[in-house]
Design a protein around this motif. Structure first.
Motif, short mmCIF file in Angstrom:
data_model
loop_
_atom_site.label_atom_id
_atom_site.label_comp_id
_atom_site.label_asym_id
_atom_site.label_seq_id
_atom_site.Cartn_x
_atom_site.Cartn_y
_atom_site.Cartn_z
N LEU A 1 1.02 -0.74 0.26
CA LEU A 1 -0.09 -0.24 0.16
C LEU A 1 0.31 1.21 -0.23
O LEU A 1 1.77 1.37 0.65
CB LEU A 1 -0.80 0.28 1.30
CG LEU A 1 -2.02 -1.21 1.65
CD1 LEU A 1 -2.31 -1.27 2.41
CD2 LEU A 1 -2.41 -1.77 0.16
N VAL A 2 0.27 1.90 -0.75
CA VAL A 2 0.83 3.51 -0.82
C VAL A 2 0.12 4.91 -0.38
O VAL A 2 -0.59 4.79 -1.91
CB VAL A 2 1.75 3.61 -2.16
CG1 VAL A 2 2.99 2.64 -2.01
CG2 VAL A 2 0.67 3.09 -3.50
N PRO A 3 0.32 5.63 0.95
CA PRO A 3 -1.05 6.06 0.70
C PRO A 3 -0.22 7.82 0.25
O PRO A 3 1.27 7.57 0.44
CB PRO A 3 -1.54 6.05 2.39
CG PRO A 3 0.36 5.64 2.36
CD PRO A 3 0.79 4.78 1.35
N TYR A 4 -1.37 8.33 -0.21
CA TYR A 4 -1.03 9.81 -0.69
C TYR A 4 -1.54 10.89 0.54
O TYR A 4 -0.88 11.53 0.96
CB TYR A 4 -1.43 10.69 -2.12
CG TYR A 4 -0.99 11.26 -1.95
CD1 TYR A 4 -0.57 12.14 -2.10
CD2 TYR A 4 -2.92 12.89 -1.99
CE1 TYR A 4 0.15 13.82 -2.51
CE2 TYR A 4 -2.86 13.76 -2.69
CZ TYR A 4 -1.81 14.63 -2.44
OH TYR A 4 -0.95 16.07 -2.67
N SER A 5 -2.95 10.76 0.64
CA SER A 5 -3.37 11.93 1.28
C SER A 5 -3.07 11.46 3.24
O SER A 5 -3.09 10.77 3.66
CB SER A 5 -4.68 11.97 1.24
OG SER A 5 -5.42 10.83 0.99
N ALA A 6 -4.18 12.57 4.03
CA ALA A 6 -4.29 12.10 4.99
C ALA A 6 -5.51 11.03 5.26
O ALA A 6 -5.22 9.49 5.90
CB ALA A 6 -5.18 13.32 6.28
N GLU A 7 -6.78 11.02 3.68
CA GLU A 7 -7.57 9.67 4.26
C GLU A 7 -7.06 8.29 4.24
O GLU A 7 -7.43 7.12 4.45
CB GLU A 7 -8.70 10.13 3.53
CG GLU A 7 -9.69 9.38 2.79
CD GLU A 7 -10.60 10.06 1.36
OE1 GLU A 7 -10.85 8.95 1.40
OE2 GLU A 7 -11.00 11.10 1.91
N ASP A 8 -6.05 8.84 2.71
CA ASP A 8 -5.33 7.93 2.70
C ASP A 8 -4.68 6.39 3.45
O ASP A 8 -4.97 6.06 3.86
CB ASP A 8 -4.33 7.61 1.84
CG ASP A 8 -4.85 8.17 -0.10
OD1 ASP A 8 -6.59 7.95 0.10
OD2 ASP A 8 -4.05 8.45 -0.78
N ALA A 9 -3.78 7.62 4.57
CA ALA A 9 -2.45 6.70 5.43
C ALA A 9 -3.64 6.66 6.44
O ALA A 9 -3.57 5.35 6.80
CB ALA A 9 -2.01 8.05 6.15
N ARG A 10 -4.55 7.06 6.71
CA ARG A 10 -5.94 6.80 8.20
C ARG A 10 -6.17 5.23 7.57
O ARG A 10 -6.40 4.48 8.04
CB ARG A 10 -6.34 7.69 8.28
CG ARG A 10 -7.16 7.35 10.12
CD ARG A 10 -8.13 8.45 10.47
NE ARG A 10 -9.03 7.83 10.94
CZ ARG A 10 -9.30 7.93 12.25
NH1 ARG A 10 -8.48 7.58 12.95
NH2 ARG A 10 -10.59 7.43 12.96
N GLY A 11 -7.20 5.65 6.41
CA GLY A 11 -8.34 4.25 5.75
C GLY A 11 -7.28 3.34 5.78
O GLY A 11 -7.35 1.69 6.19
N LEU A 12 -5.92 3.19 4.88
CA LEU A 12 -5.04 2.33 4.34
C LEU A 12 -4.59 1.58 5.58
O LEU A 12 -4.92 0.01 5.59
CB LEU A 12 -4.08 2.58 3.10
CG LEU A 12 -5.69 3.32 2.39
CD1 LEU A 12 -3.85 3.72 1.29
CD2 LEU A 12 -5.87 1.78 1.27
N LEU A 13 -4.29 2.30 6.52
CA LEU A 13 -3.44 1.47 7.37
C LEU A 13 -4.35 1.16 8.37
O LEU A 13 -3.88 -0.63 8.82
CB LEU A 13 -2.84 2.44 8.03
CG LEU A 13 -1.88 2.11 9.23
CD1 LEU A 13 -0.96 1.22 8.85
CD2 LEU A 13 -0.35 3.75 10.33
N LYS A 14 -5.69 1.51 9.08
CA LYS A 14 -6.59 0.87 9.21
C LYS A 14 -6.93 -0.83 8.70
O LYS A 14 -6.97 -1.79 9.34
CB LYS A 14 -7.27 1.69 9.69
CG LYS A 14 -7.29 2.68 11.06
CD LYS A 14 -9.07 3.29 10.64
CE LYS A 14 -9.43 3.58 11.59
NZ LYS A 14 -9.78 2.66 13.05
N ALA A 15 -6.61 -0.72 7.58
CA ALA A 15 -7.65 -2.16 6.78
C ALA A 15 -6.37 -3.16 6.89
O ALA A 15 -6.22 -3.63 6.89
CB ALA A 15 -7.87 -2.12 5.14
N ALA A 16 -4.89 -2.41 6.43
CA ALA A 16 -3.62 -3.42 7.11
C ALA A 16 -3.21 -4.05 7.80
O ALA A 16 -3.06 -4.93 8.14
CB ALA A 16 -2.62 -2.21 6.31
#
Length: 361
Positions: free
Chosen positions: A176-191
Motif C-alpha cells: 500500500l502507498v498512501p498519499y493523503s491523510a485519508e489514504d494514510a488513516r483508512g489504508l493503515l486501519k485496513a492493513a
C-alpha cells in the motif's frame, strides 16, 4: 456590545472580501484538516484500542516517540508490553515480529527507513509473505511492515530507494502507498485488520502535510478498500501515479489546464499490489492517453507494470498514442540537493511528458 458585534462582523466581511480566513470564519467553516503523521498515529491507536493482539515494535518507537514522531504518545497510552523499543537490528526485530504473527499476534513493524528493510528481507519475503501458501493455507501471518520509503532530502543513495516495485513483485504480499491523510488513516486501519502480510510504504516528506478530511474519515470504523482513487476528473489524458507524486501530478494538471486547455485526469493508485487494474483500464477508455509517474528507477518499475497491464487488456484498443513513463533517474540518488532535484519527477517534467503524448508543441 452592539459595537463589538459590528466590529466583529465588519472584520469578517473584510476577511471574506480579501480572501483571508478570519477567526470567526475559521470557526464557521466545517472543513477539518489532519496531517499524514496524525492520521497514521490515530489509526494505530484506534486499532490497538480495538484489538489487544495489535502491538508496535521497532527502533525508537517507544521512549523517543518514533524517529518521525508517528508513534508519539503510544507508549504512555499502551505501555511497554504493546509499544516495544528494540536494538538496531532489523533482521532481529522483524524475525521476532514474524514469529509473534505466526503465533496469532498482530504486529506493526516500523522500519526507520525502508532502505533498512533490506537487512530483514529474508524475514519479510521468505517468512512472512510465503508461509501461508507453503503451509497449504493453515498458517497465516498477520503483520504490517510500515515506515518511510523513497528519497527524502539529502540522505544519500543508500537511504533513498523506493521499494514499491521490489515488494510489489512478491506473491503473498500486499503493498500500500498512501498519499493523503485519508489514504494514510483508512489504508493503515485496513492493513492492520488484514489477515495477510502488508507492506505499508509512507513518504517522509508527506508526514507534515495537512489534508482536508470528512467526519466519516474520523470514525473509528473507517477503512478504505484496496482500490485506486480519481483525485481529479479529466477527459484528455490520464496521469496514473501514487504517494507524493500525486501532489506533483495535480499541480501539473493545473498547468496543463491553464496553459494548454488540457483536461488531465489524476489517478491515485493507493495500492501497488493488488493493483486496481480496472481503474487503469477505465481511465484509458475515458481519455485515450496516459502517462505514469513514479520516483522509482525506470527499469522494471511500477510504470512498466501499469503499461503491461494496459497492453494485455482491452484498454490497448482505446489508446491514441504510446504511453509515456515519468520516473526517477537511472542513477543512484545524488546527495547534492541540486542534483537530487533533477533525479526525480516534478510538475514540469510531468507536463512535458503529457505534451509529448498529446503532440503539443
Amino acid at each position: 456590545m452592539a459595537s463589538g458585534l459590528l466590529r466583529t462582523f465588519t472584520g469578517v466581511a473584510k476577511c471574506a472580501r480579501f480572501g483571508v480566513q478570519g477567526p470567526l470564519s475559521m470557526r464557521m467553516a466545517s472543513t477539518k484538516t489532519m496531517t499524514v503523521r496524525d492520521a497514521l498515529n490515530s489509526a494505530m491507536a484506534e486499532e490497538m484500542d480495538r484489538d489487544d493482539d495489535v502491538f508496535i515494535i521497532g527502533e525508537e518507537v517507544a521512549q523517543y516517540n518514533g524517529a518521525y514522531k508517528v508513534t508519539k504518545g503510544l507508549l504512555d497510552r499502551f505501555g511497554e508490553r504493546r509499544v516495544v523499543d528494540t536494538p538496531i537490528t532489523e533482521m532481529g526485530l522483524a524475525g521476532l515480529a514474524v514469529g509473534a504473527a505466526l503465533k496469532g499476534l498482530k504486529p506493526i513493524v516500523e522500519f526507520m527507513s525502508f532502505n533498512f528493510s533490506m537487512q530483514a528481507i529474508d524475514q519479510v519475503v521468505n517468512s512472512a509473505a510465503k508461509t501461508y501458501y507453503m503451509s497449504g493455507g493453515t498458517q497465516k501471518c498477520q503483520i504490517v511492515f510500515r515506515g518511510p520509503n523513497g528519497a527524502a532530502v539529502g540522505v544519500g543513495a543508500q537511504h533513498s530507494q523506493d521499494f514499491s516495485a521490489w515488494y510489489g513483485s512478491i506473491p503473498g504480499m500486499k503493498v500500500l502507498v498512501p498519499y493523503s491523510a485519508e489514504d494514510a488513516r483508512g489504508l493503515l486501519k485496513a492493513a492492520i485488520r488484514d489477515p495477510n502480510p502488508v507492506v505499508f510504504l509512507e513518504n517522509e516528506l508527506l508526514y507534515g502535510e495537512s489534508f482536508e478530511i470528512s467526519e466519516e474519515v474520523l470514525s473509528p470504523d473507517f477503512t478504505l478498500p484496496y482500490t485506486a482513487k480519481i483525485e481529479r476528473e479529466g477527459s484528455d489524458i490520464s496521469i496514473v501515479t501514487y504517494t507524493r507524486n500525486v501532489q506533483f501530478s495535480l499541480q501539473a494538471a493545473e498547468i496543463l489546464d491553464k496553459q494548454y486547455g488540457v483536461s488531465a485526469e489524476v489517478v491515485n493508485l493507493r495500492v501497488i499490489r493488488p493493483m486496481d487494474v480496472n481503474a487503469i483500464i477505465n481511465t484509458v477508455k475515458k481519455t485515450n492517453h496516459m502517462i505514469t509517474v513514479e520516483s522509482t528507477f525506470p527499469s522494471f518499475g511500477v510504470g512498466s507494470e501499469i503499461i503491461a497491464k494496459v497492453m494485455e487488456s482491452e484498454a490497448f484498443d482505446y489508446l491514441d498514442a504510446p504511453i509515456q513513463r515519468v520516473t526517477g533517474a537511472d542513477v543512484p540518488t545524488p546527495y547534492c540537493k541540486e542534483l537530487e532535484d533533477f533525479a526525480f519527477p516534478d510538475p514540469d517534467t510531468i507536463v512535458r511528458a503529457a505534451k509529448k503524448v498529446l503532440s503539443i508543441e
